[in-house]
Design a protein around this motif. Structure first.
Motif, PDB file in Angstrom:
ATOM      1  N   GLY A  40       0.889  -1.235   0.035  1.00 49.85           N
ATOM      2  CA  GLY A  40      -0.129   0.224   0.085  1.00 49.85           C
ATOM      3  C   GLY A  40       0.754   1.146  -0.203  1.00 49.85           C
ATOM      4  N   CYS A  41       1.881   1.313   0.797  1.00 53.71           N
ATOM      5  CA  CYS A  41       2.936   2.453   0.827  1.00 53.71           C
ATOM      6  C   CYS A  41       3.456   2.759  -0.729  1.00 53.71           C
ATOM      7  CB  CYS A  41       3.850   2.307   1.748  1.00 53.71           C
ATOM      8  SG  CYS A  41       3.232   2.296   3.492  1.00 53.71           S
ATOM      9  N   ILE A  42       3.866   1.561  -1.398  1.00 47.51           N
ATOM     10  CA  ILE A  42       4.669   1.713  -2.610  1.00 47.51           C
ATOM     11  C   ILE A  42       3.654   2.194  -3.738  1.00 47.51           C
ATOM     12  CG2 ILE A  42       5.746   0.513  -4.437  1.00 47.51           C
ATOM     13  CD1 ILE A  42       6.925  -1.275  -2.188  1.00 47.51           C
ATOM     14  N   GLY A  43       2.367   1.506  -3.267  1.00 40.71           N
ATOM     15  CA  GLY A  43       1.338   2.010  -4.203  1.00 40.71           C
ATOM     16  C   GLY A  43       0.902   3.537  -4.205  1.00 40.71           C
ATOM     17  N   ALA A  44       0.810   4.189  -3.047  1.00 44.46           N
ATOM     18  CA  ALA A  44       0.545   5.485  -2.582  1.00 44.46           C
ATOM     19  C   ALA A  44       1.719   6.367  -3.203  1.00 44.46           C
ATOM     20  CB  ALA A  44       0.535   5.690  -1.202  1.00 44.46           C
ATOM     21  N   ILE A  45       3.086   5.895  -2.814  1.00 40.31           N
ATOM     22  CA  ILE A  45       4.261   6.632  -3.764  1.00 40.31           C
ATOM     23  C   ILE A  45       4.033   6.735  -5.156  1.00 40.31           C
ATOM     24  CG2 ILE A  45       6.749   6.488  -3.785  1.00 40.31           C
ATOM     25  CD1 ILE A  45       6.803   5.266  -1.111  1.00 40.31           C
ATOM     26  N   HIS A  46       3.949   5.753  -5.744  1.00 41.02           N
ATOM     27  CA  HIS A  46       4.131   5.806  -7.322  1.00 41.02           C
ATOM     28  C   HIS A  46       2.576   6.415  -7.716  1.00 41.02           C
ATOM     29  CE1 HIS A  46       7.085   3.324  -8.639  1.00 41.02           C
ATOM     30  NE2 HIS A  46       7.388   2.930  -7.422  1.00 41.02           N
ATOM     31  N   LEU A  47       1.435   6.417  -6.964  1.00 42.28           N
ATOM     32  CA  LEU A  47       0.379   7.342  -7.436  1.00 42.28           C
ATOM     33  C   LEU A  47       0.705   8.718  -7.430  1.00 42.28           C
ATOM     34  CD1 LEU A  47      -2.767   7.160  -8.159  1.00 42.28           C
ATOM     35  CD2 LEU A  47      -3.395   7.494  -5.836  1.00 42.28           C
ATOM     36  N   ILE A  48       1.603   9.204  -6.520  1.00 40.08           N
ATOM     37  CA  ILE A  48       2.004  10.534  -6.270  1.00 40.08           C
ATOM     38  C   ILE A  48       2.793  10.983  -7.469  1.00 40.08           C
ATOM     39  CG2 ILE A  48       3.261  12.183  -5.012  1.00 40.08           C
ATOM     40  CD1 ILE A  48       2.001  10.774  -2.312  1.00 40.08           C
ATOM     41  N   LEU A  49       3.697   9.995  -7.875  1.00 45.04           N
ATOM     42  CA  LEU A  49       4.487  10.069  -8.903  1.00 45.04           C
ATOM     43  C   LEU A  49       3.946   9.836 -10.313  1.00 45.04           C
ATOM     44  CD1 LEU A  49       7.640   8.202  -7.422  1.00 45.04           C
ATOM     45  CD2 LEU A  49       7.327  10.514  -7.431  1.00 45.04           C
ATOM     46  N   ASP A  50       2.494   9.435 -10.164  1.00 47.76           N
ATOM     47  CA  ASP A  50       1.792   9.539 -11.523  1.00 47.76           C
ATOM     48  C   ASP A  50       2.255   8.258 -12.319  1.00 47.76           C
ATOM     49  OD1 ASP A  50      -0.248  10.899 -12.878  1.00 47.76           O
ATOM     50  OD2 ASP A  50       0.936  11.522 -14.407  1.00 47.76           O
ATOM     51  N   ASP A  51       2.501   7.204 -11.698  1.00 47.47           N
ATOM     52  CA  ASP A  51       2.768   5.767 -12.112  1.00 47.47           C
ATOM     53  C   ASP A  51       1.698   4.993 -11.872  1.00 47.47           C
ATOM     54  OD1 ASP A  51       3.514   3.825 -13.439  1.00 47.47           O
ATOM     55  OD2 ASP A  51       5.754   3.826 -12.549  1.00 47.47           O
ATOM     56  N   TYR A  52       0.592   5.271 -12.467  1.00 48.02           N
ATOM     57  CA  TYR A  52      -0.725   4.409 -11.922  1.00 48.02           C
ATOM     58  C   TYR A  52      -0.766   3.129 -12.099  1.00 48.02           C
ATOM     59  CZ  TYR A  52      -2.389   4.972 -16.669  1.00 48.02           C
ATOM     60  OH  TYR A  52      -2.536   4.890 -17.954  1.00 48.02           O
ATOM     61  N   HIS A  53       0.034   2.626 -13.214  1.00 49.39           N
ATOM     62  CA  HIS A  53       0.148   1.167 -13.405  1.00 49.39           C
ATOM     63  C   HIS A  53       0.892   0.576 -12.280  1.00 49.39           C
ATOM     64  CE1 HIS A  53      -1.094   1.671 -17.726  1.00 49.39           C
ATOM     65  NE2 HIS A  53      -0.448   2.641 -17.760  1.00 49.39           N
ATOM     66  N   VAL A  54       1.670   1.054 -11.543  1.00 47.91           N
ATOM     67  CA  VAL A  54       2.455   0.367 -10.736  1.00 47.91           C
ATOM     68  C   VAL A  54       1.490   0.385  -9.233  1.00 47.91           C
ATOM     69  CG1 VAL A  54       4.243   0.583  -8.643  1.00 47.91           C
ATOM     70  CG2 VAL A  54       4.856   0.887 -11.290  1.00 47.91           C
ATOM     71  N   THR A  55       0.765   1.416  -9.197  1.00 43.80           N
ATOM     72  CA  THR A  55      -0.195   1.523  -7.961  1.00 43.80           C
ATOM     73  C   THR A  55      -1.298   0.370  -8.414  1.00 43.80           C
ATOM     74  OG1 THR A  55      -0.171   3.678  -7.841  1.00 43.80           O
ATOM     75  CG2 THR A  55      -2.138   2.906  -7.001  1.00 43.80           C
ATOM     76  N   ALA A  56      -1.646   0.171  -9.442  1.00 43.77           N
ATOM     77  CA  ALA A  56      -2.586  -0.947  -9.848  1.00 43.77           C
ATOM     78  C   ALA A  56      -2.178  -2.405  -9.620  1.00 43.77           C
ATOM     79  CB  ALA A  56      -2.899  -0.858 -11.311  1.00 43.77           C
ATOM     80  N   ILE A  57      -0.805  -2.609  -9.660  1.00 44.49           N
ATOM     81  CA  ILE A  57      -0.403  -3.841  -9.487  1.00 44.49           C
ATOM     82  C   ILE A  57      -0.107  -3.821  -7.761  1.00 44.49           C
ATOM     83  CG2 ILE A  57       1.772  -5.129  -9.393  1.00 44.49           C
ATOM     84  CD1 ILE A  57       2.423  -4.015 -12.190  1.00 44.49           C
ATOM     85  N   CYS A  58       0.269  -2.670  -7.326  1.00 46.22           N
ATOM     86  CA  CYS A  58       0.284  -2.682  -5.711  1.00 46.22           C
ATOM     87  C   CYS A  58      -1.032  -2.928  -5.283  1.00 46.22           C
ATOM     88  CB  CYS A  58       0.871  -1.404  -5.285  1.00 46.22           C
ATOM     89  SG  CYS A  58       2.628  -1.442  -5.358  1.00 46.22           S
ATOM     90  N   LEU A  59      -2.205  -2.333  -5.599  1.00 52.27           N
ATOM     91  CA  LEU A  59      -3.574  -2.508  -5.165  1.00 52.27           C
ATOM     92  C   LEU A  59      -3.654  -4.079  -4.969  1.00 52.27           C
ATOM     93  CD1 LEU A  59      -6.093  -1.587  -3.824  1.00 52.27           C
ATOM     94  CD2 LEU A  59      -6.609  -0.777  -6.321  1.00 52.27           C
TER      95      LEU A  59
END
Length: 237
Positions: free
Chosen positions: A20-39
Motif C-alpha cells: 500500500g505504501c509503494i502504491g501510494a508513492i507511485h500514485l503521487i509520482l503519476d505511475d498509476y500502473h504500478v499503483t494498480a499492481i500494488c493494489l
C-alpha cells in the motif's frame, strides 16, 4: 516453529502495508500502473492474512490491530489520494465557482471516513457474516477503478471532468463506508444453497461483468455488489 506459526499472518499483513505504501508513492509520482499492481497485491495479501490466521489458529489482538493499520494505508490513504489526483486539475474552481481553497484536498474525506469505518468495524461484533457499510477494499476498487479506466482507456472522461460530480462521489463514497446498509461478505455461515444465494449472485454477476466490460467492469462490479446487497438485505444476518 511456533514463532513462525504465530507470526506468519502478521508478516503477510505487513506485506499488505508495504504494498500500500509503494502504491501510494507511485500514485503521487503519476505511475498509476504500478499503483494498480500494488493494489492487487494488497487485496490478495489482505485476504490471505485472515485466511492463514484462521487456518493456523493464530488469531490475536495484535493481528487485528495490524490488519486495520495496514488497511488504513492500502484502502484508506490510497483512495483518498486517488480522489486528490482526480480533483487536482480543478484548482479552486468548482464548476465555475471560485473557492478560497484547493478542492483537491476534499478528496481526503474518503481517507478520514475510511479510518472511521475501520474503527467502527473493530468495535462491532455483529459483522461476522456480513459487512455494515461498504468495506474499505471495495471502496478503493470503486474509486481507483474509475481513475484507472479514465487514465488507461480514456473512459468515464465526462464523469471525472465534472468537479461537482466528483465532489458528490466523494461524499457518497464516504457515507457508504459508515452507512447502515448490510453488504455481502464472502464468509460462509453454512453450506446450504439457500443461505448462499447472495454470494452466488454476486460471484456469477461479477465474473460476467468483467468478461463483457473488462477494465470498465472494475468499478461496475462494486456498483453491482452494492445493488445485490440491497436486493438481499433481509437475508444478510
Amino acid at each position: 516453529m511456533n514463532f513462525i506459526k504465530n507470526n506468519l499472518a502478521n508478516a503477510i499483513t505487513l506485506g499488505n502495508l508495504l504494498s500500500g505504501c509503494i502504491g501510494a508513492i507511485h500514485l503521487i509520482l503519476d505511475d498509476y500502473h504500478v499503483t494498480a499492481i500494488c493494489l492487487i497485491l494488497s487485496l490478495v495479501l489482505d485476504f490471505f492474512d485472515g485466511f492463514i490466521a484462521r487456518a493456523l489458529k493464530a488469531n490475536s489482538n495484535l493481528g487485528t490491530q495490524l490488519d486495520s493499520l495496514a488497511d488504513m494505508v492500502s484502502f484508506g490513504l490510497l483512495p483518498g489520494l486517488v480522489m486528490f489526483k482526480i480533483l487536482e486539475p480543478f484548482g479552486n474552481n468548482l464548476s465555475g465557482f471560485s473557492l478560497p481553497f484547493e478542492i483537491k484536498y476534499f478528496g481526503l474525506l474518503i481517507t478520514l471516513f475510511s479510518c472511521l469505518r475501520l474503527a467502527i468495524f473493530n468495535l462491532d461484533e455483529d459483522q461476522k457474516y456480513y459487512f455494515k457499510g461498504l468495506n474499505t477494499p471495495s471502496n478503493t476498487i470503486l474509486i481507483f477503478g474509475l481513475y484507472y479506466a479514465f487514465r488507461h482507456e480514456e473512459i468515464f472522461v465526462s464523469l471525472l471532468n465534472n468537479s461537482l460530480l466528483m465532489i458528490a462521489l466523494t461524499v457518497f463514497s464516504s457515507w457508504l463506508l459508515i452507512s447502515p446498509i448490510k453488504m455481502i461478505a464472502m464468509k460462509f455461515k453454512s453450506m446450504k444453497l439457500e443461505d448462499n444465494y447472495p454470494k452466488i449472485a454476486l460471484l456469477v454477476g461479477s465474473i460476467l461483468i468483467l468478461i463483457f466490460f473488462k477494465t470498465v467492469g472494475i468499478p461496475l462490479v462494486i456498483i453491482y455488489y452494492i445493488f445485490v446487497s440491497l436486493v438481499f438485505q433481509k437475508q444478510l444476518k
